[in-house]
Design a protein around this motif. Structure first.
Motif, PDB file in Angstrom:
ATOM      1  N   THR A   1       0.730  -1.371   0.042  1.00 35.37           N
ATOM      2  CA  THR A   1      -0.012  -0.095  -0.195  1.00 35.37           C
ATOM      3  C   THR A   1       1.131   1.222  -0.595  1.00 35.37           C
ATOM      4  O   THR A   1       0.712   1.995  -0.023  1.00 35.37           O
ATOM      5  CB  THR A   1      -1.297  -0.318   1.528  1.00 35.37           C
ATOM      6  N   GLN A   2       2.145   1.394   0.729  1.00 38.44           N
ATOM      7  CA  GLN A   2       3.263   2.083   1.173  1.00 38.44           C
ATOM      8  C   GLN A   2       3.737   2.369  -0.674  1.00 38.44           C
ATOM      9  O   GLN A   2       3.878   4.203  -1.280  1.00 38.44           O
ATOM     10  CB  GLN A   2       3.430   2.516   1.718  1.00 38.44           C
ATOM     11  N   ALA A   3       4.436   1.070  -1.302  1.00 35.15           N
ATOM     12  CA  ALA A   3       5.298   1.103  -2.574  1.00 35.15           C
ATOM     13  C   ALA A   3       5.214   1.366  -3.822  1.00 35.15           C
ATOM     14  O   ALA A   3       5.552   1.717  -4.424  1.00 35.15           O
ATOM     15  CB  ALA A   3       6.587  -0.109  -1.923  1.00 35.15           C
ATOM     16  N   LEU A   4       3.740   0.296  -3.497  1.00 35.04           N
ATOM     17  CA  LEU A   4       3.283  -0.301  -5.236  1.00 35.04           C
ATOM     18  C   LEU A   4       2.241   1.075  -6.319  1.00 35.04           C
ATOM     19  O   LEU A   4       1.523   1.198  -4.991  1.00 35.04           O
ATOM     20  CB  LEU A   4       2.603  -1.274  -5.152  1.00 35.04           C
ATOM     21  N   LYS A   5       3.461   1.704  -7.060  1.00 35.13           N
ATOM     22  CA  LYS A   5       2.410   2.431  -7.298  1.00 35.13           C
ATOM     23  C   LYS A   5       2.348   2.005  -9.150  1.00 35.13           C
ATOM     24  O   LYS A   5       3.328   1.370 -10.053  1.00 35.13           O
ATOM     25  CB  LYS A   5       3.253   3.924  -8.139  1.00 35.13           C
ATOM     26  N   LEU A   6       1.179   2.548  -9.779  1.00 36.62           N
ATOM     27  CA  LEU A   6       1.528   1.911 -10.990  1.00 36.62           C
ATOM     28  C   LEU A   6       2.034   3.134 -12.500  1.00 36.62           C
ATOM     29  O   LEU A   6       1.368   4.799 -12.125  1.00 36.62           O
ATOM     30  CB  LEU A   6      -0.847   2.081 -11.812  1.00 36.62           C
TER      31      LEU A   6
ATOM     32  N   GLN B   1      -6.243  -3.626 -10.337  1.00 37.61           N
ATOM     33  CA  GLN B   1      -6.191  -3.861  -8.569  1.00 37.61           C
ATOM     34  C   GLN B   1      -4.667  -4.752  -8.048  1.00 37.61           C
ATOM     35  O   GLN B   1      -5.213  -5.431  -7.025  1.00 37.61           O
ATOM     36  CB  GLN B   1      -7.651  -5.095  -8.352  1.00 37.61           C
ATOM     37  N   ALA B   2      -3.802  -4.455  -8.293  1.00 33.90           N
ATOM     38  CA  ALA B   2      -2.547  -4.933  -7.969  1.00 33.90           C
ATOM     39  C   ALA B   2      -1.924  -5.117  -6.560  1.00 33.90           C
ATOM     40  O   ALA B   2      -2.125  -6.362  -5.896  1.00 33.90           O
ATOM     41  CB  ALA B   2      -1.374  -4.632  -8.594  1.00 33.90           C
ATOM     42  N   VAL B   3      -2.280  -3.752  -6.223  1.00 30.63           N
ATOM     43  CA  VAL B   3      -2.317  -3.490  -4.644  1.00 30.63           C
ATOM     44  C   VAL B   3      -3.828  -4.456  -3.657  1.00 30.63           C
ATOM     45  O   VAL B   3      -3.307  -4.987  -2.641  1.00 30.63           O
ATOM     46  CB  VAL B   3      -2.190  -1.952  -4.286  1.00 30.63           C
ATOM     47  N   GLU B   4      -4.298  -4.573  -4.061  1.00 30.98           N
ATOM     48  CA  GLU B   4      -5.993  -5.115  -3.777  1.00 30.98           C
ATOM     49  C   GLU B   4      -5.305  -6.263  -3.432  1.00 30.98           C
ATOM     50  O   GLU B   4      -5.427  -7.235  -2.597  1.00 30.98           O
ATOM     51  CB  GLU B   4      -7.055  -5.230  -3.960  1.00 30.98           C
ATOM     52  N   ALA B   5      -5.288  -6.971  -4.868  1.00 34.88           N
ATOM     53  CA  ALA B   5      -3.726  -8.379  -5.119  1.00 34.88           C
ATOM     54  C   ALA B   5      -3.723  -8.795  -3.423  1.00 34.88           C
ATOM     55  O   ALA B   5      -2.959 -10.010  -3.152  1.00 34.88           O
ATOM     56  CB  ALA B   5      -3.742  -8.025  -6.269  1.00 34.88           C
ATOM     57  N   PHE B   6      -2.034  -8.022  -3.861  1.00 39.11           N
ATOM     58  CA  PHE B   6      -1.286  -8.273  -2.977  1.00 39.11           C
ATOM     59  C   PHE B   6      -2.141  -8.698  -1.631  1.00 39.11           C
ATOM     60  O   PHE B   6      -0.959  -8.877  -0.486  1.00 39.11           O
ATOM     61  CB  PHE B   6      -0.371  -6.586  -2.620  1.00 39.11           C
TER      62      PHE B   6
ATOM     63  N   ASP C   1      -0.711 -11.393   1.006  1.00 38.86           N
ATOM     64  CA  ASP C   1      -0.044 -10.966   2.646  1.00 38.86           C
ATOM     65  C   ASP C   1      -1.905 -11.243   4.071  1.00 38.86           C
ATOM     66  O   ASP C   1      -1.093 -11.297   5.031  1.00 38.86           O
ATOM     67  CB  ASP C   1      -0.156  -9.603   2.734  1.00 38.86           C
ATOM     68  N   THR C   2      -2.548 -11.619   3.698  1.00 36.68           N
ATOM     69  CA  THR C   2      -3.549 -12.552   4.786  1.00 36.68           C
ATOM     70  C   THR C   2      -3.033 -13.512   5.025  1.00 36.68           C
ATOM     71  O   THR C   2      -3.248 -13.896   6.431  1.00 36.68           O
ATOM     72  CB  THR C   2      -5.164 -12.509   5.019  1.00 36.68           C
TER      73      THR C   2
ATOM     74  N   ILE D   1      -3.768 -12.303 -11.309  1.00 38.52           N
ATOM     75  CA  ILE D   1      -3.553 -10.607 -11.835  1.00 38.52           C
ATOM     76  C   ILE D   1      -3.903 -10.820 -13.563  1.00 38.52           C
ATOM     77  O   ILE D   1      -2.710 -11.793 -14.033  1.00 38.52           O
ATOM     78  CB  ILE D   1      -2.419 -10.044 -11.539  1.00 38.52           C
ATOM     79  N   TYR D   2      -5.660 -10.588 -13.898  1.00 39.49           N
ATOM     80  CA  TYR D   2      -5.299 -10.827 -15.811  1.00 39.49           C
ATOM     81  C   TYR D   2      -6.617 -10.037 -15.614  1.00 39.49           C
ATOM     82  O   TYR D   2      -7.790 -10.111 -14.725  1.00 39.49           O
ATOM     83  CB  TYR D   2      -6.092 -12.640 -15.712  1.00 39.49           C
ATOM     84  N   PRO D   3      -7.088  -9.477 -16.590  1.00 41.38           N
ATOM     85  CA  PRO D   3      -6.090  -9.286 -17.628  1.00 41.38           C
ATOM     86  C   PRO D   3      -4.779  -8.237 -17.549  1.00 41.38           C
ATOM     87  O   PRO D   3      -5.430  -7.523 -17.093  1.00 41.38           O
ATOM     88  CB  PRO D   3      -7.388  -8.915 -19.167  1.00 41.38           C
TER      89      PRO D   3
END
Length: 322
Positions: free
Chosen positions: A25-30, A299-304, A308-309, A318-320
Motif C-alpha cells: 500500500t505504501q510502495a507499489l505504484k502504477l 487492482q494489484a495493490v488489493e491483490a497483494f 499478505d493475509t 492478475i488478469y487481464p
C-alpha cells in the motif's frame, strides 16, 4: 508492398513499480512510462497476458532480500503467461506468436529481474519457459510456474517415490494444492494427508488427499500415524519433524527448520514445466485459483493485500494485463 504482421513494440509500457522498499500500500505504484526491458541474446520478449503473485514478491518488496536484490526501481512478479513478440539471436525453442508460461527468475533470491511480470512486457531466458498447456487459460497457466516447480523439486529432493506416504502442511495454499496433486498423480503416493482450516477440507479431498486434517481442531504432530515425507509449506518446522517416520524426510520452503528437516529454494527450470505439461493437459493436475480472483491489473495493490493475509486458497492471479 509487404505488410509486416509483427506487432510494433513500444519503448514504454504500463507497469507496477516500487522505487523504495515497503509494503504494497505504501510502495507499489502504477506507471505508464516504464521502459520496456532490453532483450538479451538468450531471451524472448513476452507480451504479458496474466501474472501470479507469490509470497516471495511481498518479502522482496519489504526489502528482506535487499542484500542480493537487483537495483530499484523494481517491477515485481515472478510468474508469467503470455505471447512471445520478439526473440533473441540465440533462441531456438520459441518463435514470435508462441504462447508460453514460466517462472522468470532462475534463482528467486539472487539478483531477480528488475523488470518482473506485473507489466505489459517482460524479457525472460528461453530455458525458463515452456509452451502453455493447450487446455489452460492464460490466467490458469500463470498461476502455476513457481508453485508447481517448488512442489515438484521439493518432492524430488525429499526422495519421494511411488508407494510412499506424505503429509502436506498447508494443503490449500498455492504450493500445497500442487504438492497434493503431484504426489498423487505424478509420483504415485500410497497415502496423502494434508492440513487446512475447516472450510477447505473438501478441497483437499477433491485434489487427491485421502486424509484432510483440520489444524484448528487437531494437532497433526500428535496423531499416531507417521509419514515417509512431510512437506511443510507453512513454516511449522518444530512440529513437522514429529510427524515423520524414522528415516523419513521433512522438506520445508519457509521458516526455521529442525533437523532432519531441510529448507530449500526452488530453481526455475522450463524443462520441469514441459515434463508436467502432459499431466496438466490430461486434467490430472489442475490449477487452483483463489475464488476472489483473478484480480484485474488495476487492482494489484488489493491483490497483494489479500495475499499478505495468508488466507488465499490456491493462487492469487492478475488478469487481464494491462
Amino acid at each position: 508492398m509487404e505488410i509486416n504482421s509483427t506487432p510494433t513494440i513500444p519503448s514504454q509500457m504500463k507497469a507496477w513499480v516500487y522505487e523504495e522498499y515497503g509494503n504494497c500500500t505504501q510502495a507499489l505504484k502504477l506507471v505508464s512510462n516504464a521502459s520496456v526491458p532490453q532483450l538479451k541474446d538468450d531471451q524472448v520478449l513476452i507480451m504479458v497476458v496474466a501474472a501470479a503473485l507469490n509470497p516471495v514478491d511481498s518479502k522482496r518488496m519489504l526489502g528482506i532480500f535487499k542484500a542480493t536484490d537487483s537495483s530499484l526501481p523494481t517491477v515485481p512478479g515472478y510468474d508469467v503467461a503470455g505471447v512471445v513478440v520478439k526473440i533473441g539471436s540465440q533462441v531456438k525453442k520459441f518463435k514470435e506468436g508462441d504462447e508460453v508460461y514460466g517462472h522468470i527468475n532462475e534463482k528467486p533470491l539472487e539478483y531477480p529481474k528488475q523488470f518482473g511480470s506485473l507489466a505489459e512486457y517482460t524479457a525472460v531466458e528461453e530455458k525458463l519457459l515452456a509452451p502453455k498447456p493447450k487446455n489452460l487459460s492464460f490466467a490458469e497457466a500463470a498461476s502455476l510456474p513457481l508453485a508447481i516447480e517448488t512442489a515438484y523439486e521439493g518432492l524430488e529432493r525429499s526422495g519421494f517415490s511411488a508407494g510412499k506416504s506424505i503429509l502436506v502442511l498447508g494443503g490449500a495454499g498455492g504450493v500445497g494444492t500442487l504438492i497434493i496433486q503431484l504426489a498423487r498423480h505424478v509420483f504415485g503416493a500410497s497415502r496423502v494427508a494434508a492440513t487446512s482450516s475447516s472450510g477447505k477440507l473438501e478441497l483437499l479431498k477433491s485434489l487427491g488427499a485421502d486424509f484432510a486434517i483440520d489444524y484448528t481442531k487437531e494437532s497433526f504432530e500428535d496423531l499416531p500415524e507417521k509419514f515417509d515425507v512431510v512437506f511443510d509449506a507453512v513454516g511449522q518446522g518444530d512440529k513437522a519433524v514429529k510427524a515423520v517416520k524414522e528415516g523419513g524426510s521433512v522438506v520445508a520452503i519457509i521458516g526455521a527448520v529442525t533437523p532432519p528437516a531441510f529448507l530449500f529454494v526452488v530453481t526455475s527450470d522450463g524443462s520441469v514445466l514441459e515434463k508436467l505439461n502432459p499431466f496438466l493437459e490430461s486434467g490430472e493436475v489442475k490449477p487452483v485459483i483463489d475464488p476472489k480472483g483473478p484480480f484485474p491489473f488495476s487492482q494489484a495493490v488489493e491483490a497483494f493485500s489479500y495475499l499478505d493475509t495468508g488466507r488465499a486458497t490456491g493462487k492469487v492471479v492478475i488478469y487481464p494485463i494491462p
